[in-house]
Scaffold this motif. Structure first.
Motif, PDB file in Angstrom:
ATOM      1  N   MET A  41       0.834  -1.207   0.000  1.00  0.00           N
ATOM      2  CA  MET A  41       0.000   0.000   0.000  1.00  0.00           C
ATOM      3  C   MET A  41       0.874   1.264   0.000  1.00  0.00           C
ATOM      4  O   MET A  41       0.557   2.255  -0.649  1.00  0.00           O
ATOM      5  CB  MET A  41      -0.903   0.026   1.244  1.00  0.00           C
ATOM      6  CG  MET A  41      -2.013  -0.990   1.254  1.00  0.00           C
ATOM      7  SD  MET A  41      -3.285  -0.712  -0.017  1.00  0.00           S
ATOM      8  CE  MET A  41      -4.132   0.731   0.593  1.00  0.00           C
ATOM      9  N   SER A  42       1.987   1.199   0.744  1.00  0.00           N
ATOM     10  CA  SER A  42       2.812   2.415   0.895  1.00  0.00           C
ATOM     11  C   SER A  42       3.535   2.796  -0.389  1.00  0.00           C
ATOM     12  O   SER A  42       4.025   3.918  -0.508  1.00  0.00           O
ATOM     13  CB  SER A  42       3.825   2.214   2.020  1.00  0.00           C
ATOM     14  OG  SER A  42       4.599   1.063   1.747  1.00  0.00           O
ATOM     15  N   LEU A  95       2.121   2.751  -3.451  1.00  0.00           N
ATOM     16  CA  LEU A  95       1.189   3.120  -4.526  1.00  0.00           C
ATOM     17  C   LEU A  95       1.244   4.617  -4.787  1.00  0.00           C
ATOM     18  O   LEU A  95       1.476   5.410  -3.877  1.00  0.00           O
ATOM     19  CB  LEU A  95      -0.243   2.729  -4.132  1.00  0.00           C
ATOM     20  CG  LEU A  95      -0.504   1.251  -3.837  1.00  0.00           C
ATOM     21  CD1 LEU A  95      -1.955   1.056  -3.409  1.00  0.00           C
ATOM     22  CD2 LEU A  95      -0.182   0.390  -5.049  1.00  0.00           C
ATOM     23  N   PHE A 104      -3.704   4.527  -5.220  1.00  0.00           N
ATOM     24  CA  PHE A 104      -4.224   4.395  -3.860  1.00  0.00           C
ATOM     25  C   PHE A 104      -5.737   4.643  -3.849  1.00  0.00           C
ATOM     26  O   PHE A 104      -6.505   3.867  -3.273  1.00  0.00           O
ATOM     27  CB  PHE A 104      -3.511   5.400  -2.941  1.00  0.00           C
ATOM     28  CG  PHE A 104      -3.782   5.184  -1.479  1.00  0.00           C
ATOM     29  CD1 PHE A 104      -2.905   4.440  -0.699  1.00  0.00           C
ATOM     30  CD2 PHE A 104      -4.910   5.713  -0.877  1.00  0.00           C
ATOM     31  CE1 PHE A 104      -3.153   4.225   0.655  1.00  0.00           C
ATOM     32  CE2 PHE A 104      -5.170   5.507   0.474  1.00  0.00           C
ATOM     33  CZ  PHE A 104      -4.285   4.768   1.238  1.00  0.00           C
TER      34      PHE A 104
END
Ligand SMILES: Nc1ncnc2c1ncn2[C@@H]1O[C@H](COP(=O)(O)OP(=O)(O)OP(=O)(O)O)[C@@H](O)[C@H]1O
Length: 259
Positions: free
Chosen positions: A117-118, A120, A125
Motif C-alpha cells: 500500500m505504501s 502506490l 491508492f
C-alpha cells in the motif's frame, strides 16, 4: 423509488446551525455531485446519510437494505507499516481473494493485488479505496473529496474510472467536492450546498470552450466540466460563499458554462 431521500434536513452543533432545510434525492444509477466551500456542511450531510449524525429535524430515508460503499477523503496508512493491497482489502472478515480481484478489476487496477500500500501512487491508492468500497457490490457509492491530492490529469482519469464503474455495475454515485468550478462532466446533477441548497442543475460539458482548454488542456478526455452557478439571493452572515458569482442576472439555477 429513490435510493436516498432527504427531506427538510436541519443539522446543528450546540445551537450552531450547519444545514438548513436541505432536501435532495439520489435515484438508481444517477451520478450527483455536491459542491460547496469548506465548512458548508458537506461532511455533515454525508454523516447524516450514513446515520453517524442525528439531525435536529427532517428525515433521511434510505431504500430498505441499501448497500452503500464509501470512498473516504484520504486514508493515512503509516508508511512503515507493511501491508499489501490484498491484506488491506481482506481486513474485513469473509472477503475472498476472488472478490478482491473482481473489485480491483472494476476499479481499473487489476494488477495491484500483491503491491505494498505504501508504494502506490496517489491515483492507484484512490483506486484501491474505490475497489475496497466496491467489494460488497453496493447500490450507492459515496465519494468524499475522493480526488483530493490528485493532479488534474489524475482527477480526470479517476472520474473516467468512476463513470466506467457506473457503466459496469449500474450503481448510483454521490460525490462530494469542494471544487466549485470543476466537476465530473458525467454528473447528471450538480447541487451546490452552502448551509442550504443554493442551486442545482446539470453541468455543462464544455471540452471545446476556450476557458476549459485554457484551464485543463485537451488531455482530460472530457472528464471534467466547468460548472457555473448563478443566483440572485443573498446569504446571511453564517454562510459566506467562498467564490465569486459569475452573473447577477438569473434566479437560482445552474447555467451552462460559456460555449
Ligand atoms: N462534531 C462537530 N461539532 C461541532 N461543530 C462541528 C462538528 N462537525 C462539524 N462542525 C462544524 O460544522 C460546520 C460544517 O462542517 P462540515 O465538516 O460539515 O463542512 P464541510 O463542508 O464538510 O467542510 P470541509 O470542506 O472543510 O470538509 C463547520 O463550521 C464545522 O466546524
Amino acid at each position: 423509488m429513490s435510493l436516498i431521500s432527504i427531506q427538510n434536513l436541519n443539522i446543528a452543533y450546540g445551537g450552531n446551525e450547519v444545514l438548513r432545510n436541505v432536501s435532495l434525492h439520489l435515484d438508481p444509477g444517477e451520478i450527483v455531485t455536491i459542491v460547496g466551500p469548506n465548512g458548508s456542511g458537506k461532511t455533515s450531510l454525508l454523516r447524516a446519510i450514513i446515520g453517524a449524525t442525528r439531525p435536529v429535524s427532517g428525515s433521511v430515508t434510505l431504500k430498505p437494505r441499501l448497500c452503500i460503499g464509501y470512498v473516504p477523503q484520504r486514508l493515512h496508512i503509516d508508511p512503515t507499516l507493511p501491508i499489501t493491497v490484498e491484506r488491506f482489502m481482506r481486513l474485513t472478515q469473509g472477503v475472498t481473494r476472488a472478490q478482491c480481484r473482481t473489485a480491483l478489476e472494476t476499479a481499473g487496477v487489476p494488477d495491484l493485488l500483491k503491491r505494498q500500500m505504501s508504494n502506490l501512487s496517489g491515483g492507484q491508492f484512490q483506486r484501491v479505496m474505490l475497489a475496497h468500497a466496491l467489494i460488497n457490490r453496493p447500490e450507492v457509492l459515496l465519494l468524499d473529496e475522493a480526488t483530493q491530492g490528485l493532479d488534474q490529469p489524475g482527477s480526470a482519469a479517476f472520474y473516467q474510472q468512476i463513470e466506467q464503474v457506473r457503466q459496469d455495475t449500474g450503481c448510483a454515485i454521490l460525490m462530494i467536492s469542494h471544487e466549485l468550478h470543476v466537476v465530473m462532466s458525467a454528473s447528471d446533477r450538480v447541487i451546490c450546498l452552502n448551509g442550504h441548497v443554493c442551486c442545482e442543475g446539470t453541468p455543462a460539458v464544455v471540452a471545446s470552450a476556450p476557458e476549459y482548454r485554457a484551464l485543463f488542456g485537451t488531455g482530460t478526455g472530457g472528464a471534467l466540466a466547468l460548472y457555473r452557478h448563478d443566483h440572485d439571493h443573498h446569504h446571511d452572515h453564517d454562510h459566506h460563499h467562498g467564490h465569486g458569482h459569475t452573473s447577477p442576472n438569473s434566479n437560482d439555477k445552474t447555467t451552462e458554462a460559456a460555449e
